[in-house]
Enzyme design. Structure first.
Site, PDB file in Angstrom:
ATOM      1  N   HIS A  31       0.559  -1.066  -0.023  1.00  0.00           N
ATOM      2  CA  HIS A  31      -0.143   0.044   0.103  1.00  0.00           C
ATOM      3  C   HIS A  31       1.056   1.158   0.028  1.00  0.00           C
ATOM      4  O   HIS A  31       0.407   2.404   0.553  1.00  0.00           O
ATOM      5  CB  HIS A  31      -1.041   0.038   1.144  1.00  0.00           C
ATOM      6  N   SER A  64      -6.904 -20.125 -24.331  1.00  0.00           N
ATOM      7  CA  SER A  64      -6.279 -20.291 -23.017  1.00  0.00           C
ATOM      8  C   SER A  64      -6.650 -21.779 -22.226  1.00  0.00           C
ATOM      9  O   SER A  64      -7.913 -22.005 -22.220  1.00  0.00           O
ATOM     10  CB  SER A  64      -6.652 -19.247 -21.894  1.00  0.00           C
ATOM     11  N   GLY A 118      -5.962 -15.289 -10.110  1.00  0.00           N
ATOM     12  CA  GLY A 118      -6.600 -14.486  -8.858  1.00  0.00           C
ATOM     13  C   GLY A 118      -6.020 -14.718  -7.431  1.00  0.00           C
ATOM     14  O   GLY A 118      -6.829 -14.707  -6.472  1.00  0.00           O
ATOM     15  N   ALA A 119      -4.789 -15.289  -7.081  1.00  0.00           N
ATOM     16  CA  ALA A 119      -4.387 -15.565  -5.868  1.00  0.00           C
ATOM     17  C   ALA A 119      -3.430 -14.393  -5.504  1.00  0.00           C
ATOM     18  O   ALA A 119      -2.895 -14.399  -4.261  1.00  0.00           O
ATOM     19  CB  ALA A 119      -3.443 -16.856  -6.122  1.00  0.00           C
ATOM     20  N   GLY A 120      -3.388 -13.451  -6.268  1.00  0.00           N
ATOM     21  CA  GLY A 120      -2.467 -12.267  -5.778  1.00  0.00           C
ATOM     22  C   GLY A 120      -1.147 -12.377  -6.211  1.00  0.00           C
ATOM     23  O   GLY A 120      -0.166 -11.586  -5.715  1.00  0.00           O
ATOM     24  N   LEU A 121      -0.650 -13.325  -7.102  1.00  0.00           N
ATOM     25  CA  LEU A 121       0.494 -13.556  -7.738  1.00  0.00           C
ATOM     26  C   LEU A 121       0.669 -12.996  -9.078  1.00  0.00           C
ATOM     27  O   LEU A 121       1.956 -13.337  -9.723  1.00  0.00           O
ATOM     28  CB  LEU A 121       0.810 -15.218  -7.455  1.00  0.00           C
ATOM     29  N   SER A 123      -1.085 -13.422 -12.212  1.00  0.00           N
ATOM     30  CA  SER A 123      -1.363 -13.995 -13.355  1.00  0.00           C
ATOM     31  C   SER A 123      -1.725 -12.824 -14.495  1.00  0.00           C
ATOM     32  O   SER A 123      -1.384 -13.411 -15.684  1.00  0.00           O
ATOM     33  CB  SER A 123      -2.209 -15.083 -13.206  1.00  0.00           C
ATOM     34  N   ASP A 168       3.163  -4.676 -11.016  1.00  0.00           N
ATOM     35  CA  ASP A 168       3.122  -6.027 -11.516  1.00  0.00           C
ATOM     36  C   ASP A 168       3.865  -6.452 -12.946  1.00  0.00           C
ATOM     37  O   ASP A 168       4.708  -7.307 -13.139  1.00  0.00           O
ATOM     38  CB  ASP A 168       1.786  -6.490 -11.505  1.00  0.00           C
ATOM     39  N   TYR A 220      -9.714  -1.263   0.068  1.00  0.00           N
ATOM     40  CA  TYR A 220      -8.918  -0.741  -0.707  1.00  0.00           C
ATOM     41  C   TYR A 220      -8.944   0.685  -1.180  1.00  0.00           C
ATOM     42  O   TYR A 220      -8.394   1.604  -0.839  1.00  0.00           O
ATOM     43  CB  TYR A 220      -8.632  -1.545  -2.000  1.00  0.00           C
TER      44      TYR A 220
HETATM   45  P1  ADP Z   1      -3.932 -12.099 -10.226  1.00  0.00           P
HETATM   46  O1  ADP Z   1      -3.346 -10.997 -11.168  1.00  0.00           O
HETATM   47  O2  ADP Z   1      -3.435 -11.833  -8.992  1.00  0.00           O
HETATM   48  O3  ADP Z   1      -3.885 -13.319 -10.597  1.00  0.00           O
HETATM   49  P2  ADP Z   1      -6.319 -10.843 -11.191  1.00  0.00           P
HETATM   50  O4  ADP Z   1      -7.934 -10.712 -10.775  1.00  0.00           O
HETATM   51  O5  ADP Z   1      -5.680  -9.394 -11.323  1.00  0.00           O
HETATM   52  O6  ADP Z   1      -5.319 -11.798 -10.230  1.00  0.00           O
HETATM   53  O7  ADP Z   1      -6.120 -11.552 -12.576  1.00  0.00           O
HETATM   54  C1  ADP Z   1      -6.868 -12.773 -12.696  1.00  0.00           C
HETATM   55  C2  ADP Z   1      -7.606 -12.808 -14.010  1.00  0.00           C
HETATM   56  O8  ADP Z   1      -6.564 -12.885 -15.049  1.00  0.00           O
HETATM   57  C3  ADP Z   1      -8.338 -14.039 -14.144  1.00  0.00           C
HETATM   58  O9  ADP Z   1      -9.281 -14.211 -13.674  1.00  0.00           O
HETATM   59  C4  ADP Z   1      -8.513 -14.107 -15.870  1.00  0.00           C
HETATM   60  O10 ADP Z   1      -9.478 -13.308 -16.395  1.00  0.00           O
HETATM   61  C5  ADP Z   1      -7.062 -13.619 -16.333  1.00  0.00           C
HETATM   62  N1  ADP Z   1      -6.016 -14.430 -16.384  1.00  0.00           N
HETATM   63  C6  ADP Z   1      -4.639 -14.637 -15.959  1.00  0.00           C
HETATM   64  N2  ADP Z   1      -4.183 -15.511 -16.524  1.00  0.00           N
HETATM   65  C7  ADP Z   1      -4.903 -16.304 -17.394  1.00  0.00           C
HETATM   66  C8  ADP Z   1      -4.952 -17.381 -18.194  1.00  0.00           C
HETATM   67  N3  ADP Z   1      -3.826 -18.215 -18.200  1.00  0.00           N
HETATM   68  N4  ADP Z   1      -5.880 -17.719 -18.926  1.00  0.00           N
HETATM   69  C9  ADP Z   1      -7.009 -17.120 -18.889  1.00  0.00           C
HETATM   70  N5  ADP Z   1      -7.075 -15.884 -18.194  1.00  0.00           N
HETATM   71  C10 ADP Z   1      -6.028 -15.634 -17.278  1.00  0.00           C
HETATM   72 MG    MG Z   2      -3.531  -9.023 -11.345  1.00  0.00          MG
END
Ligand code: ADP
Ligand code: MG
Length: 378
Positions: A31, A64, A118-121, A123, A168, A220
């Site tokens: 933050h 995907s 969606g785990a905060g890592l 993706s 990120d 937030y």
């Molecule tokens: P984080 O970035 O922490 O994982 P976010 O909510 O910011 O969480 O992003 C997650 C979203 O990104 C997923 O719900 C999906 O929409 C998209 N996403 C990420 N990786 C993939 C993937 N390999 N295939 C499809 N969608 C993805």
């Molecule tokens: Mg994200």
């Protein structure tokens, strides 16, 4: 090679190239980004892989494995709102490139990821950055790598509609193995800081608590608003402009709760700077107490932790971790602990045992050492 095989299965041909981009964790500095402060992420050994090839039709065909579907994005779709769901992250990158004056080439794209969604890592940034790398290189676009984080952030801000900062995408693009990336969110400056966990016989144990995210966006926004109003009341552009010596005077002018929010931000920025100094000097184990102090500040002053993350931190410390903290925006998400590499399995087992005893969902634990940013694999 997983990406090339997946592309072959979906599209019946070999890809022209395969790229991968990592997820990340933030070692310390929570933050602080929207307060013009400091963050210190590093790239995880979990990556999103994109295999791609040019196609003649003026469209992008994107599969995907995680989403389990193919989406076709037409050239009319490069406007925010036209593509929703997971494919918006891909369409956003196409849109951001075009808006910046670099029309992306039509392509077939196959995506698969090791980063939990969606785990905060992060993706989302891993997906954006891998797709961006593929399009820039397939199209021979003259976009230097230093510009990729901003483009990927624009995709997420402007197309997907998530008001994230630039951490990120910077981490996923620019990180180096054996290093953390020190970012100054006001000036946009960055520095590779040595963080050779493997060389020191250490690892970071990351625990995805799988705690259900509740209240995240409302809380937030409330924290952000408190910081902005405190900065205005104190006559500074951002809380970054306060240091510890200014705290007593600042706290005297604020209500009790706002004062604690400010104290978190001020002390957290200082902890990032202290961690950077220690890492530059090769004193990796010595950052442990800063991680633990960061957690206490998030729990007591910023009030963004939940029972699962507190349990994760307490268990790791009881098992002998040098330090441990929640990482990410809060209200669930992940915990990290600095441990001897040889203790990873025992510490993870203790965390899982503590979660089972408390009746929490089984957490996902893995060891991480800093990896490299986006790269072409084939
Ligand atoms: P984080 O970035 O922490 O994982 P976010 O909510 O910011 O969480 O992003 C997650 C979203 O990104 C997923 O719900 C999906 O929409 C998209 N996403 C990420 N990786 C993939 C993937 N390999 N295939 C499809 N969608 C993805
Ligand atoms: Mg994200």
């Amino acid at each position: 090679m997983a990406g090339a095989e997946l592309f072959g299965q979906r599209f019946g041909a070999a890809p022209a190239g395969v790229w991968s981009a990592p997820g990340r964790v933030n070692l310390i500095g929570e933050h602080t980004d929207y307060n013009d402060g400091y963050v210190l992420p590093f790239a995880l050994p979990l990556r999103t892989t994109v295999a791609a090839a040019l196609q003649d039709e003026p469209q992008w065909t994107v599969y995907s494995r995680e989403a389990g579907e193919t989406v076709v994005i037409g050239s009319d779709d490069l406007m925010p709102g036209r593509v929703t769901g997971w494919a918006a992250y891909v369409a956003g990158v196409l849109w951001a490139l075009r808006e910046a004056g670099f029309p992306p080439p039509s392509a077939r794209i196959a995506v698969t990821s090791q980063v939990p969604l969606g785990a905060g890592l992060s993706s989302s940034a891993a997906l954006e950055c891998a797709v961006l790398a593929a399009l820039v290189e397939l199209g021979g676009l003259d976009v230097p790598r230093e510009a990729w984080p901003r483009l990927a952030q624009q995709a997420e801000n402007g197309y997907v509609g998530v008001p994230c900062g630039i951490m990120d995408q910077s981490a996923s693009t620019l990180c180096r193995d054996g290093h953390a990336l020190f970012l100054d969110c006001r000036h946009g400056t960055r520095e590779q800081v040595p963080f050779d966990l493997a060389g020191h016989g250490l690892a970071l144990l990351v625990v995805d608590t799988r705690a259900p995210h509740r209240l995240v966006s409302g809380e937030y926004a409330a924290r952000r608003a408190a910081c902005e109003s405190a900065a205005a009341a104190l006559g500074v552009a951002a809380l970054r402009d306060l240091d510890r010596s200014a705290l007593p005077g600042a706290l005297a002018r604020l209500d009790e709760v706002t004062g604690r929010r400010v104290r978190h931000v001020v002390t957290e920025n200082e902890r990032v700077l202290d961690a950077v100094r220690l890492l530059r000097a090769g004193q990796v184990r010595a950052i442990g107490p800063l991680l633990t102090a960061s957690h206490a500040s998030m729990r007591d002053d910023y009030e963004i932790t939940v029972a699962q993350v507190d349990t994760g931190v307490e268990t790791m410390l009881a098992e002998g971790a040098y330090g441990a903290r929640m990482t990410g925006g809060g209200f669930g998400g992940c915990v990290l602990g600095l441990v001897e590499h040889a203790s990873v399995d025992a510490t993870a087992a203790a965390v899982r045992g503590a979660f089972a005893a408390a009746g929490y969902d089984d957490p996902h634990c893995f060891a991480a050492v800093p990896d490299r940013g986006v790269a072409r694999l084939i």
